[in-house]
Motif scaffolding. Structure first.
Motif, PDB file in Angstrom:
ATOM      1  N   LEU A  13       0.821  -1.214   0.000  1.00 24.17           N
ATOM      2  CA  LEU A  13       0.000   0.000   0.000  1.00 24.17           C
ATOM      3  C   LEU A  13       0.856   1.266   0.000  1.00 24.17           C
ATOM      4  N   GLU A  14       1.866   1.302   0.873  1.00 27.08           N
ATOM      5  CA  GLU A  14       2.707   2.502   0.977  1.00 27.08           C
ATOM      6  C   GLU A  14       3.385   2.811  -0.355  1.00 27.08           C
ATOM      7  N   LEU A  17       0.811   4.202  -2.809  1.00 36.19           N
ATOM      8  CA  LEU A  17       0.457   5.586  -2.470  1.00 36.19           C
ATOM      9  C   LEU A  17       1.604   6.534  -2.816  1.00 36.19           C
ATOM     10  N   HIS A  18       2.829   6.087  -2.537  1.00 34.30           N
ATOM     11  CA  HIS A  18       3.982   6.928  -2.895  1.00 34.30           C
ATOM     12  C   HIS A  18       4.044   7.133  -4.408  1.00 34.30           C
ATOM     13  N   LEU A  20       1.754   7.195  -6.494  1.00 38.78           N
ATOM     14  CA  LEU A  20       0.662   8.046  -6.976  1.00 38.78           C
ATOM     15  C   LEU A  20       0.673   9.435  -6.336  1.00 38.78           C
ATOM     16  N   SER A  21       1.670   9.718  -5.504  1.00 38.82           N
ATOM     17  CA  SER A  21       1.701  11.011  -4.810  1.00 38.82           C
ATOM     18  C   SER A  21       2.401  12.097  -5.627  1.00 38.82           C
ATOM     19  N   PRO A  23       2.413  14.445  -9.090  1.00 36.85           N
ATOM     20  CA  PRO A  23       1.452  14.913 -10.095  1.00 36.85           C
ATOM     21  C   PRO A  23       1.682  14.314 -11.490  1.00 36.85           C
ATOM     22  N   LEU A  26       0.626  10.669 -11.405  1.00 35.12           N
ATOM     23  CA  LEU A  26      -0.829  10.591 -11.304  1.00 35.12           C
ATOM     24  C   LEU A  26      -1.461  10.839 -12.677  1.00 35.12           C
ATOM     25  N   LEU A  91      -9.473   1.433  -4.054  1.00 38.36           N
ATOM     26  CA  LEU A  91      -8.445   2.477  -3.930  1.00 38.36           C
ATOM     27  C   LEU A  91      -8.222   3.229  -5.249  1.00 38.36           C
ATOM     28  N   ILE A  95      -9.036   7.192  -6.182  1.00 40.81           N
ATOM     29  CA  ILE A  95      -7.977   8.121  -6.603  1.00 40.81           C
ATOM     30  C   ILE A  95      -8.295   8.702  -7.975  1.00 40.81           C
ATOM     31  N   SER A  98     -10.867  11.328  -7.933  1.00 37.92           N
ATOM     32  CA  SER A  98     -10.429  12.596  -7.345  1.00 37.92           C
ATOM     33  C   SER A  98      -9.361  13.291  -8.174  1.00 37.92           C
ATOM     34  N   ALA A  99      -8.630  12.524  -8.985  1.00 38.20           N
ATOM     35  CA  ALA A  99      -7.531  13.105  -9.757  1.00 38.20           C
ATOM     36  C   ALA A  99      -8.085  13.913 -10.920  1.00 38.20           C
TER      37      ALA A  99
END
Lengths: 106, 106
Positions: A13-14, A17-18, A20-21, A23, A26, A91, A95, A98-99
């Motif tokens: 997961l981490e 998330l990293h 996709l953090s 821009p 993403l 998940l 994302i 929201s993106a």
């Protein structure tokens, strides 16, 4: 050269998330999500250098977000949608919802 | 000292994902999610130095993931669950569902 891809069980997961953090990353994922077919790295007009773009694709691949296949001198990229959904239900959809849309990147 | 908190409109997906991409921060959020009442920073047994823990709380606050209130010499932390849900529907729940439970941290 064989590109390393984590298995579904290895997805963390981490790391996802990293990955996709950022821009740019993403936006790459946003474009791939709208794309039925694998897409060449060179087809992303990301306003960054080629090496930066290569780095972003590698982070996404190593986190298990995308799959990369060699195709001649190019690499084809696709989103590991089913793998991500199986491991982290809801998940990616949350994302992507929201993106911001990345029409400018296509 | 007034602690800065972004408004709901200022919340950025990339910053939230970055804040949650660290195992320690993810565990803090996991604990706060299970907690009905705000919780003191000192109550987290995170196996890291106090300054590292303070850093993690600041990253979470600045991304808009948690709210911090001064309470004497301490700070009380709570999850901005409704704000996150309003801005990024489904995101926090999907992350919490995938994040390992942090019973060891409580």
């Amino acid at each position: 050269m064989t590109l390393h891809h984590p298995t579904v069980e290895e997805l963390e997961l981490e790391a996802v998330l990293h990955a996709l953090s950022d821009p740019q990353r993403l936006r790459i994922v946003r474009v791939l999500a709208d794309e039925p077919l694998p897409r060449r790295c060179g087809s992303f007009d990301a306003h960054v250098t080629k090496s930066t773009l290569t780095h972003h694709f590698r982070v996404l691949r190593e986190a298990g977000v995308i799959r990369q296949q060699e195709a001649g001198t190019s690499r084809l990229n696709s989103l590991r949608r089913d793998d991500l959904e199986g491991r982290f239900p809801g998940l990616l959809d949350a994302i992507l919802a929201s993106a911001p849309h990345a029409a400018a990147l296509v």
